[in-house]
Design an enzyme around this catalytic site. Structure first.
Site, short mmCIF file in Angstrom:
data_model
loop_
_atom_site.label_atom_id
_atom_site.label_comp_id
_atom_site.label_asym_id
_atom_site.label_seq_id
_atom_site.Cartn_x
_atom_site.Cartn_y
_atom_site.Cartn_z
N ARG A 283 -8.77 -0.20 3.95
CA ARG A 283 -7.92 0.79 3.29
C ARG A 283 -6.52 0.23 3.05
O ARG A 283 -5.81 0.71 2.17
CB ARG A 283 -7.81 2.07 4.13
N ARG B 17 -0.25 15.59 12.00
CA ARG B 17 0.46 15.06 10.83
C ARG B 17 0.62 16.22 9.85
O ARG B 17 0.02 16.25 8.78
CB ARG B 17 -0.33 13.91 10.21
N ASP C 51 3.79 1.59 11.83
CA ASP C 51 2.59 0.90 11.36
C ASP C 51 2.41 -0.47 11.99
O ASP C 51 1.35 -1.09 11.81
CB ASP C 51 2.63 0.76 9.83
N ARG D 138 -4.60 10.09 3.63
CA ARG D 138 -3.44 10.94 3.84
C ARG D 138 -2.61 11.11 2.57
O ARG D 138 -2.09 12.19 2.29
CB ARG D 138 -2.59 10.32 4.96
N CYS E 20 -6.35 8.44 8.59
CA CYS E 20 -6.51 8.04 9.99
C CYS E 20 -6.14 9.18 10.93
O CYS E 20 -5.21 9.95 10.65
CB CYS E 20 -5.64 6.83 10.30
N LYS F 18 0.83 -1.20 0.00
CA LYS F 18 0.00 0.00 0.00
C LYS F 18 0.86 1.25 0.00
O LYS F 18 0.63 2.20 -0.75
CB LYS F 18 -0.91 0.00 1.22
N ASN F 19 1.87 1.28 0.87
CA ASN F 19 2.68 2.48 1.03
C ASN F 19 3.65 2.70 -0.12
O ASN F 19 4.31 3.74 -0.18
CB ASN F 19 3.44 2.44 2.35
#
Length: 417
Positions: free
Chosen positions: A396, A120, A304, A91, A115, A22-23
């Site tokens: 997500r 942030r 994470d 984000r 989230c 995902k990242n």
């Protein structure tokens, strides 16, 4: 509302292949606005990916998905704004800033959502874009961003190795003629994957002897075929699930990206073997406390995974201390774990967990993506039945979460509540 109904106590065992990260895929999709055509393989089916695809279409990119492969083709210049509802959905939406400024010289967007993990700020993103020639006007949550004379190469020093700011800088620099030097860049594997994609698209990116990233950009990138690396956070989550249930598992991923969580799993008493492409874990009869875990930028322990390993510590024999240094408010799962009988004392950014013999099933609500996964794992290890609500957070970031766990032997069922 979608929820998961879980009956704990089953031993998880089997084999899992980690999906695309995902990242990694989200910044790659953001960078695709610079290209005429790209083919992205090993793209996970996630709600955040779906949001990115909505944004891409809005910006003039045709998106075609065939199983795990996305083909992205620019068909027109598209709009130069991003709707508020898509910006607030995740984000990573802020990563479209650099690419759109490089491509069009202007974009209007709002501050991103995602989230709720405390402060942030995107200040580093905006500072970097301004150093490359952008003019950014802020009105409430709205950002009107222009580059009246086009972006230009610059020497940018990041005071903190922010993953998002590094990605935004790389994308903007790759689409800007001239050289940009980035000092203090983050070093996560997902950034290395973004660099590989941008290099395949025609940007020249090197690291000098001092660790400075040197980017020689181009006015327009060609695009390329790129395979997204396996998701290290997903891989570690399934390893933890097997560990918490006394199970045995093999996960196909890249062990070199998992050094910190694997060290913690070994301290918990797990037997771990690895080769170039997989990790195998055998859990002890009961896990042991893991001592001190401190979240840090890569190659340190990933933020994470903090919630997942706290859930693991909740049923271990002994103490585990977890200190969160990346996000100021990432302990929302503490109260939910306490509902299950966990013994956790939290003060400031540190939580001390004294393991109990067995967690108890409870009604739980996911406060965010990673905390949600942690609560599901705690429910799998608990005695009795649990219901976990607000699972859209989990979807997500974890593709096929329920069928994967069920395939390992979990008693987990999606329900409507």
């Amino acid at each position: 509302m979608r929820a998961y109904q879980i009956v704990g106590g089953n031993r998880l065992a089997g084999t899992v292949t980690a999906h695309g990260a995902k990242n990694a895929v989200l910044p790659i999709l953001s960078a695709a606005v610079l290209c005429r055509r790209s083919v992205i393989e090993n793209c996970p089916t996630l709600s955040d990916v779906a949001v990115s695809c909505h944004i891409l279409r809005h910006l003039g990119i045709a998106v075609d998905r065939q199983q795990s492969t996305l083909t992205l083709t620019r068909i027109d210049e598209g709009c130069r704004d991003i709707p508020v509802e898509w910006m607030r959905a995740m984000r990573s939406s802020i990563l479209f800033l650099g690419g759109m400024l490089a491509r069009c010289g202007l974009v209007t967007l709002s501050r991103p959502g995602g989230c709720s993990l405390g402060g942030r700020p995107i200040d580093l993103h905006l500072l970097a874009m301004r150093q490359m020639g952008a003019v950014i006007e802020e009105e409430g949550d709205t950002l009107r961003c222009t580059a009246p004379h086009g972006l230009h190469g610059a020497a940018v020093q990041l005071p903190y190795p922010s993953v998002g700011a590094t990605e935004n800088l790389l994308i903007a620099a790759a689409g800007t003629p001239g050289e940009t030097a980035i000092t203090g860049a983050a070093r996560e594997p997902e950034i290395t994957d973004l660099i590989a994609y941008l290099q395949g698209c025609g940007a020249r990116i090197e690291t000098d002897t001092d660790g400075v990233l040197l980017v020689q950009g181009r006015r327009e990138l060609t695009g390329c075929r790129h395979t997204v690396l396996p998701d290290r956070i997903e891989a570690a989550t399934y390893l933890a699930a097997a560990a918490m249930t006394g199970g045995e598992i093999t996960v196909f991923a890249r062990p070199e990206h998992l050094a910190a969580p694997l060290a913690a799993l070994r301290r918990a008493g797990c037997r771990i073997t690895a080769d170039a492409e997989s990790v195998s874990l055998t859990a002890p009869a009961r896990l042991l406390g893991m001592g001190s875990i401190v979240t840090l930028p890569y190659p340190g322990f990933p933020t994470d995974l903090q919630a997942v390993f706290m859930a693991m510590a909740a049923g271990a024999h002994g103490f585990t201390s977890l200190t969160e240094t990346v996000f100021e408010h990432r302990f929302a799962h503490v109260e939910e774990l306490r509902r299950m009988g966990a013994d956790i004392t939290a003060a400031g950014r540190t939580a001390v967990v004294s393991g109990v013999p067995r967690l108890q099933g409870a009604s739980l609500a996911c406060p965010d993506l990673r905390a949600g996964a942690a609560l599901v794992l705690a429910a799998l290890a608990a005695e009795g039945q649990s219901t976990v609500t607000d699972v859209s957070h989990i979807e997500r970031g974890y593709a096929g979460f329920v069928p994967t766990l069920a395939g390992l032997g979990a008693a987990i069922t999606p329900v409507e509540v």
